[in-house]
Motif scaffolding. Sequence first.
Motif, PDB file in Angstrom:
ATOM      1  N   GLN A 147      -3.208  -9.187  -3.196  1.00  0.00           N
ATOM      2  CA  GLN A 147      -4.398  -8.344  -3.042  1.00  0.00           C
ATOM      3  C   GLN A 147      -4.316  -7.137  -3.978  1.00  0.00           C
ATOM      4  OE1 GLN A 147      -4.666  -5.152  -0.947  1.00  0.00           O
ATOM      5  NE2 GLN A 147      -6.812  -5.011  -1.507  1.00  0.00           N
ATOM      6  N   GLU A 148      -3.168  -6.520  -4.056  1.00  0.00           N
ATOM      7  CA  GLU A 148      -2.979  -5.370  -4.955  1.00  0.00           C
ATOM      8  C   GLU A 148      -3.176  -5.767  -6.414  1.00  0.00           C
ATOM      9  OE1 GLU A 148       0.875  -3.684  -4.143  1.00  0.00           O
ATOM     10  OE2 GLU A 148       0.365  -3.340  -2.038  1.00  0.00           O
ATOM     11  N   ALA A 149      -2.644  -6.913  -6.795  1.00  0.00           N
ATOM     12  CA  ALA A 149      -2.791  -7.380  -8.174  1.00  0.00           C
ATOM     13  C   ALA A 149      -4.254  -7.643  -8.499  1.00  0.00           C
ATOM     14  CB  ALA A 149      -1.952  -8.634  -8.408  1.00  0.00           C
ATOM     15  N   ALA A 150      -4.988  -8.243  -7.556  1.00  0.00           N
ATOM     16  CA  ALA A 150      -6.417  -8.503  -7.767  1.00  0.00           C
ATOM     17  C   ALA A 150      -7.187  -7.192  -7.871  1.00  0.00           C
ATOM     18  CB  ALA A 150      -6.969  -9.363  -6.633  1.00  0.00           C
ATOM     19  N   TYR A 151      -6.851  -6.239  -7.035  1.00  0.00           N
ATOM     20  CA  TYR A 151      -7.522  -4.936  -7.060  1.00  0.00           C
ATOM     21  C   TYR A 151      -7.193  -4.192  -8.362  1.00  0.00           C
ATOM     22  CZ  TYR A 151      -9.362  -0.505  -5.369  1.00  0.00           C
ATOM     23  OH  TYR A 151     -10.092   0.656  -5.229  1.00  0.00           O
ATOM     24  N   ASP A 152      -5.937  -4.269  -8.772  1.00  0.00           N
ATOM     25  CA  ASP A 152      -5.487  -3.526  -9.958  1.00  0.00           C
ATOM     26  C   ASP A 152      -6.111  -4.008 -11.249  1.00  0.00           C
ATOM     27  OD1 ASP A 152      -3.980  -1.799  -8.462  1.00  0.00           O
ATOM     28  OD2 ASP A 152      -2.055  -2.792  -8.883  1.00  0.00           O
ATOM     29  N   ILE A 153      -6.587  -5.253 -11.295  1.00  0.00           N
ATOM     30  CA  ILE A 153      -7.192  -5.710 -12.552  1.00  0.00           C
ATOM     31  C   ILE A 153      -8.531  -5.028 -12.819  1.00  0.00           C
ATOM     32  CG2 ILE A 153      -5.988  -7.912 -12.753  1.00  0.00           C
ATOM     33  CD1 ILE A 153      -8.375  -9.314 -11.615  1.00  0.00           C
ATOM     34  N   MET A 154      -9.067  -4.332 -11.831  1.00  0.00           N
ATOM     35  CA  MET A 154     -10.279  -3.536 -12.056  1.00  0.00           C
ATOM     36  C   MET A 154      -9.967  -2.338 -12.945  1.00  0.00           C
ATOM     37  SD  MET A 154     -12.503  -3.483  -8.593  1.00  0.00           S
ATOM     38  CE  MET A 154     -11.225  -3.251  -7.388  1.00  0.00           C
ATOM     39  N   LYS A 155      -8.719  -1.886 -12.887  1.00  0.00           N
ATOM     40  CA  LYS A 155      -8.318  -0.703 -13.652  1.00  0.00           C
ATOM     41  C   LYS A 155      -8.091  -1.017 -15.125  1.00  0.00           C
ATOM     42  CE  LYS A 155      -5.888   1.130  -9.636  1.00  0.00           C
ATOM     43  NZ  LYS A 155      -4.561   1.407  -9.084  1.00  0.00           N
ATOM     44  N   SER A 156      -7.825  -2.302 -15.406  1.00  0.00           N
ATOM     45  CA  SER A 156      -7.513  -2.645 -16.790  1.00  0.00           C
ATOM     46  C   SER A 156      -8.735  -3.050 -17.584  1.00  0.00           C
ATOM     47  CB  SER A 156      -6.471  -3.747 -16.843  1.00  0.00           C
ATOM     48  OG  SER A 156      -6.752  -4.794 -15.965  1.00  0.00           O
TER      49      SER A 156
END
Length: 156
Positions: A147-156
């Motif tokens: 879930q964190e990895a999926a959320y974090d791709i919004m930042k990239s």
Amino acid sequence: DNMNTLVSNILCLSPRLTQSLSDILYHKTKGNPLFFCQLMISLNREGLLSVSLSRRRWEWDEEKIQMRKIPDNVAFFFSKMINELSEDVRTALRVMSCFGSSAKISLIETLEQALNSPLARYLDVAVSEGLLTKSDGRYHFVHDRVQEAAYDIMKS
């Protein structure tokens, strides 16, 4: 020994045949069960762990598995897996990640209508990739790191 028992059971082979593979997998995953499962799936997809129809058993290339580079941590491993998916599946995972560790299928259906996008179909791809499960009327991330990895791709 627990890792070898698991590998032996998964591959339906005697523990003496799977010991060297188990040692490699343990070293690469540091014994993390989720990381281990995802690595086994990944090795199978890449053809490094496959069924030999002529020999009627699983086979693997220890040298290639040993040389295969994998991320040092689970979060990076899942980020890499997510980034290898289609843009549509990544978008569906990003949307779902905003709702936490799980989302009701009814919510996904409502979002499909609002966004005019077949989110459930893309989330089902993520289920087949081992990133989500689908049960009790909900999609669930298999681990908080996914879930964190999926959320974090919004930042990239």
